[in-house]
Design a protein around this motif. Structure first.
Motif, PDB file in Angstrom:
ATOM      1  N   SER A  20       0.952  -1.216  -0.023  1.00 45.87           N
ATOM      2  CA  SER A  20       0.027   0.022  -0.036  1.00 45.87           C
ATOM      3  C   SER A  20       1.077   1.366   0.164  1.00 45.87           C
ATOM      4  O   SER A  20       1.753   1.368   0.798  1.00 45.87           O
ATOM      5  CB  SER A  20      -1.047  -0.029   1.223  1.00 45.87           C
ATOM      6  N   SER A  21       0.506   2.456  -0.717  1.00 42.82           N
ATOM      7  CA  SER A  21       1.098   3.637  -0.595  1.00 42.82           C
ATOM      8  C   SER A  21       0.796   4.373   0.688  1.00 42.82           C
ATOM      9  O   SER A  21       1.104   5.639   0.733  1.00 42.82           O
ATOM     10  CB  SER A  21       0.667   4.317  -1.800  1.00 42.82           C
ATOM     11  N   SER A  22       0.008   3.861   1.513  1.00 44.99           N
ATOM     12  CA  SER A  22      -0.372   4.431   2.842  1.00 44.99           C
ATOM     13  C   SER A  22      -0.331   3.836   3.968  1.00 44.99           C
ATOM     14  O   SER A  22      -0.468   2.334   3.695  1.00 44.99           O
ATOM     15  CB  SER A  22      -1.819   5.127   2.554  1.00 44.99           C
ATOM     16  N   LYS A  23      -0.201   4.322   5.043  1.00 41.54           N
ATOM     17  CA  LYS A  23      -0.097   3.575   6.507  1.00 41.54           C
ATOM     18  C   LYS A  23      -1.621   3.573   7.115  1.00 41.54           C
ATOM     19  O   LYS A  23      -2.085   3.116   7.856  1.00 41.54           O
ATOM     20  CB  LYS A  23       0.739   3.987   7.490  1.00 41.54           C
ATOM     21  N   LEU A  24      -2.619   4.484   6.428  1.00 37.72           N
ATOM     22  CA  LEU A  24      -3.921   4.448   6.758  1.00 37.72           C
ATOM     23  C   LEU A  24      -4.884   3.746   6.316  1.00 37.72           C
ATOM     24  O   LEU A  24      -5.638   3.042   7.373  1.00 37.72           O
ATOM     25  CB  LEU A  24      -4.542   5.865   6.453  1.00 37.72           C
ATOM     26  N   ARG A  53      -5.588   4.828  -6.123  1.00 37.42           N
ATOM     27  CA  ARG A  53      -7.065   4.419  -5.789  1.00 37.42           C
ATOM     28  C   ARG A  53      -7.179   4.143  -4.460  1.00 37.42           C
ATOM     29  O   ARG A  53      -6.452   3.270  -3.930  1.00 37.42           O
ATOM     30  CB  ARG A  53      -7.594   3.204  -6.950  1.00 37.42           C
ATOM     31  N   LEU A  54      -7.947   4.670  -3.610  1.00 43.00           N
ATOM     32  CA  LEU A  54      -8.171   4.762  -2.280  1.00 43.00           C
ATOM     33  C   LEU A  54      -9.158   3.909  -1.759  1.00 43.00           C
ATOM     34  O   LEU A  54     -10.108   3.621  -2.343  1.00 43.00           O
ATOM     35  CB  LEU A  54      -8.379   6.040  -1.761  1.00 43.00           C
ATOM     36  N   LEU A  61      -7.703   9.169  -7.094  1.00 40.70           N
ATOM     37  CA  LEU A  61      -7.313  10.358  -6.728  1.00 40.70           C
ATOM     38  C   LEU A  61      -6.046  10.550  -7.377  1.00 40.70           C
ATOM     39  O   LEU A  61      -5.105   9.809  -7.494  1.00 40.70           O
ATOM     40  CB  LEU A  61      -6.756  10.406  -5.221  1.00 40.70           C
ATOM     41  N   THR A  62      -6.056  11.713  -8.399  1.00 42.26           N
ATOM     42  CA  THR A  62      -4.947  11.897  -9.370  1.00 42.26           C
ATOM     43  C   THR A  62      -4.256  13.007  -8.905  1.00 42.26           C
ATOM     44  O   THR A  62      -4.550  14.012  -8.512  1.00 42.26           O
ATOM     45  CB  THR A  62      -5.343  12.271 -10.802  1.00 42.26           C
ATOM     46  N   ARG A  63      -2.817  12.881  -8.689  1.00 48.55           N
ATOM     47  CA  ARG A  63      -1.836  13.971  -8.261  1.00 48.55           C
ATOM     48  C   ARG A  63      -1.073  14.408  -9.759  1.00 48.55           C
ATOM     49  O   ARG A  63      -0.726  13.695 -10.407  1.00 48.55           O
ATOM     50  CB  ARG A  63      -0.662  13.235  -7.320  1.00 48.55           C
ATOM     51  N   LEU A  64      -1.006  15.902  -9.589  1.00 49.64           N
ATOM     52  CA  LEU A  64      -0.279  16.584 -10.462  1.00 49.64           C
ATOM     53  C   LEU A  64       0.726  17.454 -10.069  1.00 49.64           C
ATOM     54  O   LEU A  64       0.545  18.127  -9.018  1.00 49.64           O
ATOM     55  CB  LEU A  64      -1.129  17.412 -11.447  1.00 49.64           C
ATOM     56  N   GLY A  65       2.116  17.325 -10.476  1.00 48.50           N
ATOM     57  CA  GLY A  65       3.034  17.832  -9.867  1.00 48.50           C
ATOM     58  C   GLY A  65       4.121  18.190 -11.162  1.00 48.50           C
ATOM     59  O   GLY A  65       3.862  17.835 -12.171  1.00 48.50           O
ATOM     60  N   LEU A  66       4.968  19.311 -10.890  1.00 45.82           N
ATOM     61  CA  LEU A  66       5.936  19.761 -12.027  1.00 45.82           C
ATOM     62  C   LEU A  66       6.855  18.693 -12.000  1.00 45.82           C
ATOM     63  O   LEU A  66       7.559  18.344 -11.037  1.00 45.82           O
ATOM     64  CB  LEU A  66       6.337  21.122 -11.698  1.00 45.82           C
ATOM     65  N   VAL A 117      -2.132   3.316  -9.239  1.00 44.55           N
ATOM     66  CA  VAL A 117      -2.616   2.520 -10.383  1.00 44.55           C
ATOM     67  C   VAL A 117      -1.407   2.874 -11.726  1.00 44.55           C
ATOM     68  O   VAL A 117      -1.328   2.090 -12.450  1.00 44.55           O
ATOM     69  CB  VAL A 117      -3.960   3.232 -10.584  1.00 44.55           C
ATOM     70  N   SER A 118      -1.189   4.185 -11.793  1.00 50.32           N
ATOM     71  CA  SER A 118      -0.543   4.639 -12.830  1.00 50.32           C
ATOM     72  C   SER A 118       0.489   5.872 -12.393  1.00 50.32           C
ATOM     73  O   SER A 118       0.235   6.452 -11.544  1.00 50.32           O
ATOM     74  CB  SER A 118      -1.169   4.829 -14.129  1.00 50.32           C
ATOM     75  N   ALA A 119       1.671   5.938 -12.979  1.00 48.68           N
ATOM     76  CA  ALA A 119       2.763   7.071 -12.700  1.00 48.68           C
ATOM     77  C   ALA A 119       3.304   7.355 -14.245  1.00 48.68           C
ATOM     78  O   ALA A 119       3.801   6.565 -14.950  1.00 48.68           O
ATOM     79  CB  ALA A 119       3.642   6.659 -11.938  1.00 48.68           C
ATOM     80  N   GLU A 120       2.654   8.331 -14.752  1.00 46.61           N
ATOM     81  CA  GLU A 120       3.050   8.840 -15.981  1.00 46.61           C
ATOM     82  C   GLU A 120       3.827  10.325 -16.082  1.00 46.61           C
ATOM     83  O   GLU A 120       3.413  10.992 -15.386  1.00 46.61           O
ATOM     84  CB  GLU A 120       1.914   8.817 -17.097  1.00 46.61           C
ATOM     85  N   LEU A 121       4.378  10.537 -17.113  1.00 49.09           N
ATOM     86  CA  LEU A 121       5.076  11.922 -17.511  1.00 49.09           C
ATOM     87  C   LEU A 121       4.136  12.550 -18.646  1.00 49.09           C
ATOM     88  O   LEU A 121       4.188  11.817 -19.763  1.00 49.09           O
ATOM     89  CB  LEU A 121       6.442  11.726 -17.893  1.00 49.09           C
ATOM     90  N   ARG A 122       3.547  13.445 -18.260  1.00 49.43           N
ATOM     91  CA  ARG A 122       2.682  14.325 -19.377  1.00 49.43           C
ATOM     92  C   ARG A 122       3.299  15.654 -19.884  1.00 49.43           C
ATOM     93  O   ARG A 122       2.846  16.460 -18.994  1.00 49.43           O
ATOM     94  CB  ARG A 122       1.206  14.381 -18.758  1.00 49.43           C
ATOM     95  N   GLY A 123       4.099  15.460 -20.634  1.00 46.78           N
ATOM     96  CA  GLY A 123       4.857  16.667 -21.011  1.00 46.78           C
ATOM     97  C   GLY A 123       5.694  17.200 -19.763  1.00 46.78           C
ATOM     98  O   GLY A 123       6.528  16.696 -19.508  1.00 46.78           O
ATOM     99  N   ASP A 124       5.409  18.468 -19.250  1.00 45.76           N
ATOM    100  CA  ASP A 124       6.126  18.789 -18.055  1.00 45.76           C
ATOM    101  C   ASP A 124       5.572  18.725 -16.817  1.00 45.76           C
ATOM    102  O   ASP A 124       5.983  19.253 -15.586  1.00 45.76           O
ATOM    103  CB  ASP A 124       6.339  20.668 -18.229  1.00 45.76           C
ATOM    104  N   LEU A 125       4.650  17.907 -16.935  1.00 47.84           N
ATOM    105  CA  LEU A 125       3.688  17.305 -15.529  1.00 47.84           C
ATOM    106  C   LEU A 125       3.858  15.989 -15.282  1.00 47.84           C
ATOM    107  O   LEU A 125       3.987  15.203 -16.115  1.00 47.84           O
ATOM    108  CB  LEU A 125       2.432  17.771 -15.595  1.00 47.84           C
ATOM    109  N   VAL A 126       3.848  15.524 -14.029  1.00 46.06           N
ATOM    110  CA  VAL A 126       3.939  14.303 -13.484  1.00 46.06           C
ATOM    111  C   VAL A 126       2.498  13.816 -12.930  1.00 46.06           C
ATOM    112  O   VAL A 126       1.976  14.729 -12.336  1.00 46.06           O
ATOM    113  CB  VAL A 126       4.942  14.046 -12.422  1.00 46.06           C
TER     114      VAL A 126
END
Length: 327
Positions: A3-7, A27-28, A42-47, A13-22
């Motif tokens: 699990s990605s959480s201790k809670l 899925r919780l 829950l989708t995370r967007l980061g630079l 589910v996926s980890a992709e590079l979308r241009g300049d964004l991660v």
């Protein structure tokens, strides 16, 4: 799979590079509601390449919608804008919407489920990942779900760094919902259905479960109240001190600007700001319900104002008559 959480169980589910964004999709499975089949995307967007994570921001879509109202398949939208500005952006999708699978009791999904079970789980996971409370932005039904969670006490004020409400109100809708015989006829027509189809009504890309539809009929009815039996969620907001920005469209026929301001005034003790998007306030158009997020002029006129609010908890002085700040 670890699990990605201790809670509670969380799968990446996926980890992709979308241009300049991660783009990372989680899925919780919080297992905190009577329906144990509920899973939330829950989708995370980061630079891409950022040395550290920015301030977390959680975005909640409205009714008949999904994460694409904030972040298009082409990498555009307010969500992408905020990620490029350095924020750690999280796009939540409600039960049965977007990448969140339909749960077993989908038909009965209601606002109380979102407020008491789903949003607290999302808040806890984002806080675990980021180490601080997030700013919450909600469009229409998404904003109301945060208001409901605060009103019923499922979300504490300390879990919300600020709240931005786009086109949110609980007082006014079509006059027909104030006429009891017409409401009775509508309830009879809905009986036995699992959902209200968005396609037939041209309401958006997603369907809405019957429970949410029945909630709306109750809120906007002749003697409607935003809450459940024994609870008035709007009245409970008066002592909260969460900074709140209400954004309304002068051309919004679904959630009129005056009604959006009425909801803002329920936060009597909070630092508040009101932003009306219309020609009379100096904007290029009278923004509509969807246009305030994705209209032609929104990237130039609206998105920078939201970024400024998140950074400073106030609107720029240059907005002038478009805004009103309350003590």
């Amino acid at each position: 799979m670890q699990s990605s959480s201790k809670l509670f169980p969380v799968a990446l589910v996926s980890a992709e590079l979308r241009g300049d964004l991660v783009e990372d999709v989680y899925r919780l499975k919080p297992n905190n509601s009577p329906d144990r089949s509920v899973e939330l995307a829950l989708t995370r967007l980061g630079l891409a390449g950022a040395a550290r994570r920015g301030v977390p921001v959680i975005l909640l879509h409205g009714g008949f919608a999904n994460r694409r109202c904030w972040y298009s398949a082409g990498g555009h939208g307010l969500g992408a804008w905020l990620a490029r500005a350095g924020f750690d952006v999280w796009l939540a999708e409600m039960r049965g919407h977007g990448l969140s699978p339909r749960n077993q009791r989908y038909r009965n999904n209601c606002m109380s489920d979102y407020a008491r079970h789903d949003l607290p789980a999302i808040a806890a996971f984002v806080a675990e990942q980021c180490g601080r409370p997030a700013h919450w932005l909600g469009h229409s039904l998404g904003g109301l779900s945060v208001v409901a969670a605060l009103g019923c006490g499922a979300l504490a004020a300390g879990q919300v760094a600020s709240l931005t409400l786009f086109g949110c109100q609980v007082r006014r809708l079509h006059w027909s919902l104030k006429v009891p015989p017409l409401v009775w006829a509508l309830r009879l027509w809905l009986r036995g259905r699992e959902q209200l189809s968005a396609g037939r009504q041209s309401l958006g890309p997603e369907d809405e479960p019957l429970g949410i539809v029945c909630d709306a009929l109750r809120w906007y009815g002749l003697w409607g109240r935003f809450g459940v039996a024994g609870e008035d969620w709007a009245a409970a907001l008066r002592t909260l001190q969460v900074p709140v920005l209400a954004v309304a469209g002068a051309g919004d026929r679904t959630d009129p600007a005056g009604a959006c301001r009425e909801l803002l005034e329920c936060f009597a003790a909070a630092p508040r700001a009101y932003l009306c998007l219309g020609r009379a306030q100096g904007f290029a158009e009278d923004y509509g319900h969807a246009g305030m997020l994705a209209g032609r002029h929104a990237p130039r006129e609206v998105w920078p104002l939201i970024e400024h609010w998140l950074q400073h908890r106030c609107l720029p002085a240059t907005v002038g008559e478009a805004s009103a700040t309350f003590a």
